[in-house]
Design an enzyme around this catalytic site. Structure first.
Site, PDB file in Angstrom:
ATOM      1  N   ASP A  79       0.818  -1.216   0.000  1.00 11.57           N
ATOM      2  CA  ASP A  79       0.000   0.000   0.000  1.00 11.57           C
ATOM      3  C   ASP A  79       0.850   1.264   0.000  1.00 11.57           C
ATOM      4  OD1 ASP A  79      -2.272  -1.546   0.017  1.00 11.57           O
ATOM      5  OD2 ASP A  79      -2.648  -1.327   2.159  1.00 11.57           O
ATOM      6  N   TYR A 345     -11.064  -6.108  -4.431  1.00 12.52           N
ATOM      7  CA  TYR A 345     -11.831  -4.876  -4.522  1.00 12.52           C
ATOM      8  C   TYR A 345     -12.634  -4.841  -5.824  1.00 12.52           C
ATOM      9  CZ  TYR A 345      -9.081  -2.765  -0.697  1.00 12.52           C
ATOM     10  OH  TYR A 345      -8.512  -2.478   0.512  1.00 12.52           O
ATOM     11  N   GLU A 367     -10.586  -6.806  -8.856  1.00 16.29           N
ATOM     12  CA  GLU A 367      -9.291  -7.466  -8.754  1.00 16.29           C
ATOM     13  C   GLU A 367      -9.493  -8.968  -8.897  1.00 16.29           C
ATOM     14  OE1 GLU A 367      -7.209  -4.218  -5.729  1.00 16.29           O
ATOM     15  OE2 GLU A 367      -8.067  -6.075  -4.911  1.00 16.29           O
TER      16      GLU A 367
END
Length: 388
Positions: A79, A345, A367
């Site tokens: 991230d 997601y 995803e």
């Protein structure tokens, strides 16, 4: 009022109720979604510039195009780290797509951009993206909430501008997903973008703009417990979220239940005042929407509420489409399994035209992988009425 007039009014009311009931039954009977087309938009590791593509967004434009976005993570799947915002554009309802362009480049930041929310102002035609920098405070101290916009159907984009002078330096990660423009009272025309905060101010928060995105302020908030403190499993921590406006003007915010408070399912908050507040009295836990703590998709189309997520309590697998005919109070037992394997997601949109094609389809990006959910980002065109 005459007796005959009263009888006529009663008959008119009966006729309207009968029509509504008939339409509702008809809608229930004819919704039968199938995957009509699928294309991989991005696959990680195929270029030296990008290691992993994550966080897919999709939106319509008032001109009838589809815009798909993702975080292009340069060096790793983490991230944190430097990233681009990647864009692909379709002018033929998802049949073909432009090559990938990078519309934002954060350079070599250790705590680079977090792709957040895309919101369309249908009055001005602007497509606005709000994202964050230095959200995690990793090798940096000040968070920034940033905005870019396109006024030409996604072809060109403005330079990024900081909203910190309006919003302060709070760590705020929009979405990920789409923001809404209010269509029904209260606050018609308002732009609403919801997201979550960091440990220094965690929970769900909404940004509001009443001047077409020129200025923004904080509105609704749903704070975590314990607030501004590290969380343990089963603590109350509302996280990534997707707002949807219903036809009665209320806003439903479908929320990631990050620490599995109360259940391994979705939290659902409601705003009745145009995004100014999210009363805890209106918060529910939707046990039908089993969830592994992930960002999910939600969409309202023609009076039907749609929802996508990996339908599993434990793992990010089994990307599933559900739909509700009563504003999310319950969900139709039938579902569409879009992908049984690793999936993460997701985000949905639909085109706003009156043509048969636009009423018939919704569009999903998610995803998708064979071993891990973050291997690629796929685009799916769903035919809602396959038996028509």
């Amino acid at each position: 009022m005459t007796k005959e007039g009263a009888v006529m009014d009663l008959w008119s009311l009966f006729h309207i109720l009968l029509l509504l009931f008939t339409c509702s039954c008809a809608s229930s009977a004819k919704i039968k979604p199938v995957v009509a087309d699928e294309q991989l938009l991005w696959v990680g590791g195929q270029t030296e510039e990008v290691h992993t593509y994550r966080i897919p967004l999709i939106t319509f434009t008032p001109q009838g195009s589809l815009l798909a976005f993702s975080e292009a993570r340069k060096k790793s799947a983490k991230d944190i780290g430097a990233k681009f915002i990647a864009l692909r554009r379709s002018t033929d309802r998802g049949n073909t797509w432009s090559p990938t362009s990078f519309i934002v480049d954060d350079g070599s930041l250790a705590d680079g951009l977090n792709l957040g929310s895309v919101v369309v102002d249908e009055e001005t035609g602007a497509v606005i993206i709000i994202y964050s920098l230095c959200f995690h405070h990793y090798q940096c101290k000040t968070s920034f909430t940033m905005l870019i916009e396109s006024l030409d159907d996604g072809l060109t984009w403005s330079p990024p501008r900081s909203l910190n002078s309006q919003l302060g330096v709070k760590s705020f990660a929009p979405g990920p997903g789409f923001g809404i423009q209010k269509r029904h009272p209260p606050a018609v025309g308002r732009l609403v973008v919801c997201g979550h905060g960091s440990i220094a101010g965690d929970g769900v928060f909404c940004l509001l703009s009443d001047d077409h995105g020129q200025t923004w302020r904080y509105g609704a908030e749903l704070k975590s417990i314990p607030y501004t403190q590290p969380k343990n499993n089963l603590d109350f921590e509302p996280d990534e979220c997707q707002p949807v406006e219903l036809e009665d003007g209320s806003i439903v915010v479908n929320i990631r239940n990050n620490m599995n408070y109360h259940c391994r399912c979705r939290m659902v908050a409601h705003s009745l005042d145009g995004g100014e507040s999210l009363p805890v009295e209106q918060l529910v836990f939707d046990t039908t929407l089993v969830d592994p703590a992930v960002a999910a998709g939600a969409l309202q189309k023609d009076g039907v509420l749609y929802f996508t997520n990996p339908a599993s309590a434990q793992s990010r697998v089994n990307l599933t489409l559900r739909w509700s005919l009563n504003r999310g109070k319950s969900w139709v037992k039938d579902t569409l399994k879009i992908w049984p394997g690793p999936s993460g997601y997701s985000c949905m949109t639909s085109l706003k035209g009156n043509g048969t094609e636009d009423q018939k389809y919704i569009y999903v990006v998610f995803e998708k992988g064979l071993k891990e959910s973050i291997e690629s980002i796929s685009f799916v065109k769903v035919n809602l009425y396959s038996d028509q």
